[in-house]
Motif scaffolding. Structure first.
Motif, PDB file in Angstrom:
ATOM      1  N   ASP A  24       0.826  -1.205   0.000  1.00 20.05           N
ATOM      2  CA  ASP A  24       0.000   0.000   0.000  1.00 20.05           C
ATOM      3  C   ASP A  24       0.866   1.264   0.000  1.00 20.05           C
ATOM      4  OD1 ASP A  24       0.663   0.710   2.675  1.00 20.05           O
ATOM      5  OD2 ASP A  24      -1.076  -0.319   3.480  1.00 20.05           O
ATOM      6  N   PRO A  25       0.252   2.432  -0.161  1.00 22.18           N
ATOM      7  CA  PRO A  25       1.033   3.684  -0.227  1.00 22.18           C
ATOM      8  C   PRO A  25       1.891   3.954   1.004  1.00 22.18           C
ATOM      9  CG  PRO A  25      -1.212   4.069  -0.959  1.00 22.18           C
ATOM     10  CD  PRO A  25      -1.169   2.671  -0.412  1.00 22.18           C
ATOM     11  N   SER A  26       1.513   3.400   2.162  1.00 22.88           N
ATOM     12  CA  SER A  26       2.304   3.620   3.375  1.00 22.88           C
ATOM     13  C   SER A  26       3.363   2.537   3.579  1.00 22.88           C
ATOM     14  CB  SER A  26       1.390   3.710   4.604  1.00 22.88           C
ATOM     15  OG  SER A  26       0.731   2.483   4.811  1.00 22.88           O
ATOM     16  N   ARG A  27       3.598   1.756   2.551  1.00 19.84           N
ATOM     17  CA  ARG A  27       4.632   0.707   2.523  1.00 19.84           C
ATOM     18  C   ARG A  27       4.338  -0.447   3.473  1.00 19.84           C
ATOM     19  NH1 ARG A  27       5.982   5.397  -0.081  1.00 19.84           N
ATOM     20  NH2 ARG A  27       7.894   5.252  -1.249  1.00 19.84           N
ATOM     21  N   HIS A  28       3.091  -0.811   3.638  1.00 18.86           N
ATOM     22  CA  HIS A  28       2.740  -2.042   4.345  1.00 18.86           C
ATOM     23  C   HIS A  28       2.719  -3.161   3.313  1.00 18.86           C
ATOM     24  CE1 HIS A  28       1.427   0.613   7.566  1.00 18.86           C
ATOM     25  NE2 HIS A  28       1.469  -0.445   8.355  1.00 18.86           N
ATOM     26  N   SER A  49      13.226   8.837   4.481  1.00 15.50           N
ATOM     27  CA  SER A  49      12.982  10.203   4.023  1.00 15.50           C
ATOM     28  C   SER A  49      13.970  10.653   2.951  1.00 15.50           C
ATOM     29  CB  SER A  49      13.017  11.168   5.213  1.00 15.50           C
ATOM     30  OG  SER A  49      14.265  11.067   5.870  1.00 15.50           O
ATOM     31  N   SER A  50      14.975   9.818   2.669  1.00 19.38           N
ATOM     32  CA  SER A  50      15.965  10.204   1.661  1.00 19.38           C
ATOM     33  C   SER A  50      16.626   8.963   1.061  1.00 19.38           C
ATOM     34  CB  SER A  50      17.041  11.089   2.290  1.00 19.38           C
ATOM     35  OG  SER A  50      17.823  10.327   3.204  1.00 19.38           O
ATOM     36  N   ILE A  51      17.287   9.171  -0.072  1.00 25.26           N
ATOM     37  CA  ILE A  51      18.037   8.090  -0.718  1.00 25.26           C
ATOM     38  C   ILE A  51      19.166   7.632   0.200  1.00 25.26           C
ATOM     39  CG2 ILE A  51      19.535   7.499  -2.666  1.00 25.26           C
ATOM     40  CD1 ILE A  51      16.666   7.702  -3.505  1.00 25.26           C
ATOM     41  N   THR A  52      19.808   8.559   0.883  1.00 30.07           N
ATOM     42  CA  THR A  52      20.895   8.218   1.797  1.00 30.07           C
ATOM     43  C   THR A  52      20.403   7.288   2.894  1.00 30.07           C
ATOM     44  OG1 THR A  52      21.914  10.363   1.356  1.00 30.07           O
ATOM     45  CG2 THR A  52      22.647   9.193   3.338  1.00 30.07           C
ATOM     46  N   GLU A  53      19.251   7.590   3.452  1.00 28.01           N
ATOM     47  CA  GLU A  53      18.672   6.750   4.495  1.00 28.01           C
ATOM     48  C   GLU A  53      18.292   5.371   3.949  1.00 28.01           C
ATOM     49  OE1 GLU A  53      15.053   6.935   7.782  1.00 28.01           O
ATOM     50  OE2 GLU A  53      15.482   8.711   6.580  1.00 28.01           O
ATOM     51  N   LEU A  54      17.789   5.323   2.721  1.00 27.20           N
ATOM     52  CA  LEU A  54      17.463   4.048   2.091  1.00 27.20           C
ATOM     53  C   LEU A  54      18.720   3.204   1.931  1.00 27.20           C
ATOM     54  CD1 LEU A  54      15.538   2.083   0.607  1.00 27.20           C
ATOM     55  CD2 LEU A  54      16.054   3.350  -1.487  1.00 27.20           C
ATOM     56  N   LYS A  55      19.778   3.801   1.404  1.00 23.77           N
ATOM     57  CA  LYS A  55      21.036   3.075   1.206  1.00 23.77           C
ATOM     58  C   LYS A  55      21.573   2.546   2.532  1.00 23.77           C
ATOM     59  CE  LYS A  55      22.594   5.549  -2.925  1.00 23.77           C
ATOM     60  NZ  LYS A  55      23.592   6.489  -3.454  1.00 23.77           N
ATOM     61  N   LEU A 109      13.135 -10.303   0.427  1.00 25.15           N
ATOM     62  CA  LEU A 109      13.040  -9.225   1.421  1.00 25.15           C
ATOM     63  C   LEU A 109      13.731  -7.968   0.920  1.00 25.15           C
ATOM     64  CD1 LEU A 109      11.755  -8.647   4.075  1.00 25.15           C
ATOM     65  CD2 LEU A 109      13.731  -9.583   5.237  1.00 25.15           C
ATOM     66  N   ASP A 110      14.828  -8.125   0.209  1.00 21.74           N
ATOM     67  CA  ASP A 110      15.526  -6.985  -0.382  1.00 21.74           C
ATOM     68  C   ASP A 110      14.589  -6.243  -1.351  1.00 21.74           C
ATOM     69  OD1 ASP A 110      18.205  -5.751  -0.346  1.00 21.74           O
ATOM     70  OD2 ASP A 110      18.237  -6.239  -2.487  1.00 21.74           O
ATOM     71  N   SER A 111      13.844  -6.985  -2.152  1.00 16.45           N
ATOM     72  CA  SER A 111      12.896  -6.381  -3.097  1.00 16.45           C
ATOM     73  C   SER A 111      11.801  -5.615  -2.369  1.00 16.45           C
ATOM     74  CB  SER A 111      12.267  -7.455  -3.979  1.00 16.45           C
ATOM     75  OG  SER A 111      13.230  -8.035  -4.802  1.00 16.45           O
ATOM     76  N   LEU A 112      11.292  -6.184  -1.272  1.00  8.17           N
ATOM     77  CA  LEU A 112      10.264  -5.480  -0.498  1.00  8.17           C
ATOM     78  C   LEU A 112      10.820  -4.192   0.108  1.00  8.17           C
ATOM     79  CD1 LEU A 112       8.495  -8.448   1.330  1.00  8.17           C
ATOM     80  CD2 LEU A 112       7.608  -7.103  -0.586  1.00  8.17           C
ATOM     81  N   LEU A 113      12.023  -4.268   0.650  1.00  6.35           N
ATOM     82  CA  LEU A 113      12.628  -3.087   1.272  1.00  6.35           C
ATOM     83  C   LEU A 113      12.898  -1.980   0.262  1.00  6.35           C
ATOM     84  CD1 LEU A 113      15.127  -4.828   3.729  1.00  6.35           C
ATOM     85  CD2 LEU A 113      12.932  -3.755   4.306  1.00  6.35           C
ATOM     86  N   MET A 114      13.163  -2.337  -0.972  1.00  3.35           N
ATOM     87  CA  MET A 114      13.437  -1.335  -2.018  1.00  3.35           C
ATOM     88  C   MET A 114      12.219  -0.455  -2.309  1.00  3.35           C
ATOM     89  SD  MET A 114      16.492  -1.303  -3.074  1.00  3.35           S
ATOM     90  CE  MET A 114      17.980  -2.266  -3.186  1.00  3.35           C
ATOM     91  N   THR A 115      11.031  -0.895  -1.924  1.00  4.16           N
ATOM     92  CA  THR A 115       9.848  -0.060  -2.133  1.00  4.16           C
ATOM     93  C   THR A 115       9.857   1.166  -1.223  1.00  4.16           C
ATOM     94  OG1 THR A 115       8.448  -1.263  -0.563  1.00  4.16           O
ATOM     95  CG2 THR A 115       8.451  -2.033  -2.861  1.00  4.16           C
ATOM     96  N   ALA A 116      10.831   1.255  -0.331  1.00  2.00           N
ATOM     97  CA  ALA A 116      10.966   2.444   0.516  1.00  2.00           C
ATOM     98  C   ALA A 116      11.554   3.628  -0.253  1.00  2.00           C
ATOM     99  CB  ALA A 116      11.843   2.133   1.730  1.00  2.00           C
ATOM    100  N   PRO A 118      12.089   6.853  -2.084  1.00  2.00           N
ATOM    101  CA  PRO A 118      11.180   8.010  -2.076  1.00  2.00           C
ATOM    102  C   PRO A 118      10.372   8.198  -3.353  1.00  2.00           C
ATOM    103  CG  PRO A 118      13.317   8.616  -1.160  1.00  2.00           C
ATOM    104  CD  PRO A 118      13.462   7.222  -1.719  1.00  2.00           C
ATOM    105  N   ASP A 119      10.866   7.747  -4.495  1.00  3.83           N
ATOM    106  CA  ASP A 119      10.140   7.905  -5.757  1.00  3.83           C
ATOM    107  C   ASP A 119       9.202   6.743  -6.073  1.00  3.83           C
ATOM    108  OD1 ASP A 119      11.441  10.309  -6.166  1.00  3.83           O
ATOM    109  OD2 ASP A 119      13.054   9.394  -7.348  1.00  3.83           O
ATOM    110  N   TRP A 120       9.208   5.695  -5.243  1.00  6.00           N
ATOM    111  CA  TRP A 120       8.369   4.519  -5.504  1.00  6.00           C
ATOM    112  C   TRP A 120       6.894   4.873  -5.354  1.00  6.00           C
ATOM    113  CZ3 TRP A 120       4.826   1.896  -2.480  1.00  6.00           C
ATOM    114  CH2 TRP A 120       4.402   0.655  -2.970  1.00  6.00           C
TER     115      TRP A 120
END
Length: 146
Positions: A24-28, A49-55, A109-116, A118-120
């Protein structure tokens, strides 16, 4: 009606049973437990909140060693990822008032986490899952006695 018993269902991207209902839009992550569409859970996913945080979060996940865990903190809930062994990770979720570990391989799990990212953006059909989660929250008591 007898309650369902779930013992650590395992999910892979190439599973024959469709287990991922959507994100969903809230990443559940909406998961049909063992492919059972009548038993669906919404697991809180990673938000950044940022690409840096995602990485940083992805690096932390990939560096997990057996026995270690990582907590994904959200405003209203948390989700813990446990590294069970090489290429086996458990994500906690509550089903029928019992804690269940959903097992994932690293790629899934890596694929699921990538939905975080910011542009997803979620699929249009998954917006309804977000509404469903909101309706569930309205049905829960706001204050509980201890």
């Amino acid at each position: 009606m007898e309650p369902s018993i779930c013992l650590s269902p395992r999910y892979r991207l190439d599973d024959e049973l469709p287990w991922l209902e959507g994100i969903d839009p809230s990443r559940h992550y909406w998961i049909a437990v063992n492919g059972d569409k009548n038993l669906t859970v919404a697991i809180p996913g990673l938000t950044v909140s940022s690409i840096t945080e995602l990485k940083q979060s992805i690096r932390e996940f990939r560096a997990l060693q057996p026995g270690e865990q990582m907590t994904l903190a959200r405003v209203a809930s948390t989700c813990t990822i446990h590294c069970v062994s090489s290429n086996c990770y458990a994500v906690e979720a509550q089903i029928n008032d019992a804690w269940v570990w959903h097992l994932f391989d690293q790629e899934t799990l890596d694929s699921l986490l990538m939905t975080a990212h910011p542009d997803w953006q979620c699929a249009p059909k998954d917006i309804e899952l977000g509404r469903k989660l909101l309706m569930r929250s309205f049905q829960q008591a706001a204050v509980t006695k201890s």
